[in-house]
Scaffold this active site. Structure first.
Site, PDB file in Angstrom:
ATOM      1  N   LEU A  77       3.120   6.981  -2.299  1.00 49.76           N
ATOM      2  CA  LEU A  77       4.446   7.382  -2.807  1.00 49.76           C
ATOM      3  C   LEU A  77       4.448   7.635  -4.308  1.00 49.76           C
ATOM      4  O   LEU A  77       5.193   8.493  -4.791  1.00 49.76           O
ATOM      5  CB  LEU A  77       5.495   6.338  -2.407  1.00 49.76           C
ATOM      6  CG  LEU A  77       5.939   6.503  -0.944  1.00 49.76           C
ATOM      7  CD1 LEU A  77       6.666   5.256  -0.446  1.00 49.76           C
ATOM      8  CD2 LEU A  77       6.830   7.734  -0.780  1.00 49.76           C
ATOM      9  N   PHE A 132       0.825  -1.219   0.000  1.00 52.51           N
ATOM     10  CA  PHE A 132       0.000   0.000   0.000  1.00 52.51           C
ATOM     11  C   PHE A 132       0.851   1.257   0.000  1.00 52.51           C
ATOM     12  O   PHE A 132       0.335   2.337  -0.296  1.00 52.51           O
ATOM     13  CB  PHE A 132      -0.959   0.001   1.205  1.00 52.51           C
ATOM     14  CG  PHE A 132      -0.398   0.629   2.450  1.00 52.51           C
ATOM     15  CD1 PHE A 132       0.409  -0.075   3.301  1.00 52.51           C
ATOM     16  CD2 PHE A 132      -0.679   1.956   2.748  1.00 52.51           C
ATOM     17  CE1 PHE A 132       0.936   0.513   4.439  1.00 52.51           C
ATOM     18  CE2 PHE A 132      -0.170   2.556   3.885  1.00 52.51           C
ATOM     19  CZ  PHE A 132       0.645   1.831   4.736  1.00 52.51           C
ATOM     20  N   LYS A 133       2.148   1.125   0.283  1.00 53.90           N
ATOM     21  CA  LYS A 133       3.020   2.305   0.273  1.00 53.90           C
ATOM     22  C   LYS A 133       3.002   2.991  -1.103  1.00 53.90           C
ATOM     23  O   LYS A 133       3.171   4.196  -1.194  1.00 53.90           O
ATOM     24  CB  LYS A 133       4.463   1.911   0.624  1.00 53.90           C
ATOM     25  CG  LYS A 133       4.645   1.120   1.919  1.00 53.90           C
ATOM     26  CD  LYS A 133       4.519   1.971   3.137  1.00 53.90           C
ATOM     27  CE  LYS A 133       5.074   1.340   4.414  1.00 53.90           C
ATOM     28  NZ  LYS A 133       4.377   0.161   4.900  1.00 53.90           N
ATOM     29  N   ASP A 134       2.775   2.207  -2.169  1.00 53.52           N
ATOM     30  CA  ASP A 134       2.708   2.792  -3.515  1.00 53.52           C
ATOM     31  C   ASP A 134       1.548   3.779  -3.657  1.00 53.52           C
ATOM     32  O   ASP A 134       1.634   4.713  -4.457  1.00 53.52           O
ATOM     33  CB  ASP A 134       2.501   1.687  -4.571  1.00 53.52           C
ATOM     34  CG  ASP A 134       3.711   0.766  -4.710  1.00 53.52           C
ATOM     35  OD1 ASP A 134       4.843   1.250  -4.602  1.00 53.52           O
ATOM     36  OD2 ASP A 134       3.491  -0.445  -4.935  1.00 53.52           O
TER      37      ASP A 134
END
Ligand SMILES: *Cc1c(COP(=O)(O)O)cnc(C)c1O
Length: 466
Positions: free
Chosen positions: A116, A111-113
């Site tokens: 970011l 989920f960091k994408d």
């Protein structure tokens, strides 16, 4: 839109300023001076929009006049165009009133994408406006490093140097970082632990002349831009399930408290979110806090969900600030005592207010594997260990009559060993990463020595300065 520090001693900044600053100079975290509030009609008008458009409209409330809306739309469209699912963050029904929101269709499968990919593009625009360059430095124990590298590789105005503990990240995670061969990317395998890497990053930021010389910047989860860019998927899920005319609940596997803080923000902006279930693994400081106002630090123990192997949830300070009626002196005092004593003295009334919305549930490794197995047997849904913790927590703390959405934060193929233990086989990587094991890797090894690391950062920056 202006931003203030939770500790009240740092300059007030606009969105571009907090994006580039990351942490405030007084050690606090930036928060909006006032929260944007949407009416019932405003929320209704957002139903049915494509994800990128919804994201642009909600981000615009936080970006203010730092960027034209058309630029923001282009940023969001471009950021999510590369995702592996046309809905970007699709909902999957798991049970009568239980859903998963898949946040792992971005390029690095966590989920960091979601945030970011937007941040990398926002940095480009903000830096172009200022005719400036920055060097992003960070430490990673896994998912953050690859998502940050993927977001900044090839960008015009940023170099990125990511430290990881040599031999202590999984092969998938290492290769996701080291096979990105852009000239503005440097990977450093440090002879030390994740904590050593983090200490080196902190030391670089504390080295004021070095920090100024190289214009250091950070995109770790305390960066306000990340919190803002996570709000749209809570809105998308809630709207799809009938909000604002129907209440919803969320369950979030939590480490640094960044993801679930975005859910809190969505509620603060007017979405009818009635419950936030915080899932943790054996590192259960948040569950202990919510159960009995015991926010006390214990040692970090490894688990099947390494991205949640955290003791101090740095983003909790933003909630604390709100629980203390936005009193920066009181927030600074509680944080100072937390650092000194290892136990956060949250006033009883503030804790009680937190528990009217938040509930915590810790899930150990055995229960995590059992949940993965159960989901697989029930309908074929394959949950990674982090996602399984959110789902198990949602089941443990049901909210009768209210649909609950568990945030699925990583693709199962990122954690093949745990999946194999649970269901007997290893999930394949999605096709675009299928050749990950054949790609060329490039990284440097370094001792855990500040001078050596600073020299590597400087060399990366000089290489691209020309
Ligand atoms: C980072 C991460 C988490 C924890 O998110 P926080 O915002 O730190 O609470 C959970 N699951 C996965 C897969 C992650 O990468």
């Amino acid at each position: 839109m202006r931003y203030v520090s939770t500790r009240g001693q740092a300059p007030v900044r606009d969105f571009s300023g907090v994006l580039l600053a990351g942490l405030a100079e007084d050690g606090g975290l930036y928060v909006p001076e006032t929260w944007p509030a949407l009416t019932h009609a405003d929320w209704r008008a957002l139903r049915g929009l494509p994800y990128a458009e919804l994201a642009a409209r909600l981000l615009a409330l936080f970006v203010g006049d730092c960027l034209p809306f058309a630029t923001l739309q282009a940023v969001c469209r471009d950021a999510y165009a590369g995702f592996g699912h046309p809905a970007v963050a699709p909902l999957v029904q798991l049970d009568h009133d239980l859903f998963a929101c898949e946040l792992f269709h971005g390029p690095t499968l966590s989920f960091k994408d979601m945030a970011l990919q937007v941040l990398g593009r926002l940095f480009d625009h903000v830096l172009a406006e200022r005719d400036a360059r920055v060097a992003i430095v960070g430490a990673t124990s896994g998912d953050t490093g690859s998502a940050a590298i993927e977001a900044f590789a090839g960008r015009d105005r940023a170099d990125i140097v990511i430290l990881h503990p040599d031999g202590c990240v999984s092969e998938v995670q290492r290769r996701q970082m080291t096979t990105v061969l852009a000239p503005n990317v440097a990977n450093v395998a440090v002879a030390g632990s994740f904590d050593d890497c983090q200490d080196l990053v902190k030391a670089m930021f504390a080295d004021a002349p070095f920090r100024r010389e190289l214009s250091l910047s950070a995109v770790n989860s305390i960066n306000w831009g990340r919190i803002a860019a996570q709000i749209p998927y809570y809105a998308a899920a809630a709207l799809a399930l009938g909000a604002p005319d129907r209440e919803v609940a969320f369950a979030v596997p939590t480490g640094n408290f960044g993801n679930v803080l975005s859910a809190w923000a969505a509620r603060r902006m007017g979405l009818p979110i009635v419950r936030l279930v915080v899932g943790s693994n054996r590192n259960d400081i948040l569950s202990r806090f919510l159960a009995s106002n015991d926010m006390s630090i214990r040692g970090v123990e490894p688990s099947l969900s390494p991205s949640m192997d955290i003791q101090v949830s740095s983003n909790f300070e933003r909630l604390l600030f709100e629980l203390l009626d936005r009193d920066p002196a009181a927030t600074a005092d509680v944080m100072a005592r937390f650092r000194a004593e290892g136990r956060m003295p949250v006033p009883q009334a503030a804790w009680r207010r937190a528990t009217t919305l938040f509930a915590g549930h810790a899930v150990d490794d055995a229960a995590t594997l059992a949940e993965i197995r159960r989901l697989h047997a029930a309908g074929g849904f394959l949950a990674d260990p982090h996602s399984a913790i959110g789902i198990a927590a949602a089941r443990a703390l049901p909210c009768p009559g209210v649909p609950t959405v568990a945030m699925a934060t990583a693709h199962p193929a990122k954690f093949p060993d745990a999946i194999e233990r649970a269901v007997g086989n290893r999930p394949p990587l999605p096709s675009r990463l299928a050749d990950l094991y054949d790609r060329v890797e490039e990284y440097q090894r370094a001792p855990k020595d500040l001078m050596a690391i600073e020299a590597l950062v400087r060399a990366t920056v000089l290489r691209n300065a020309a």
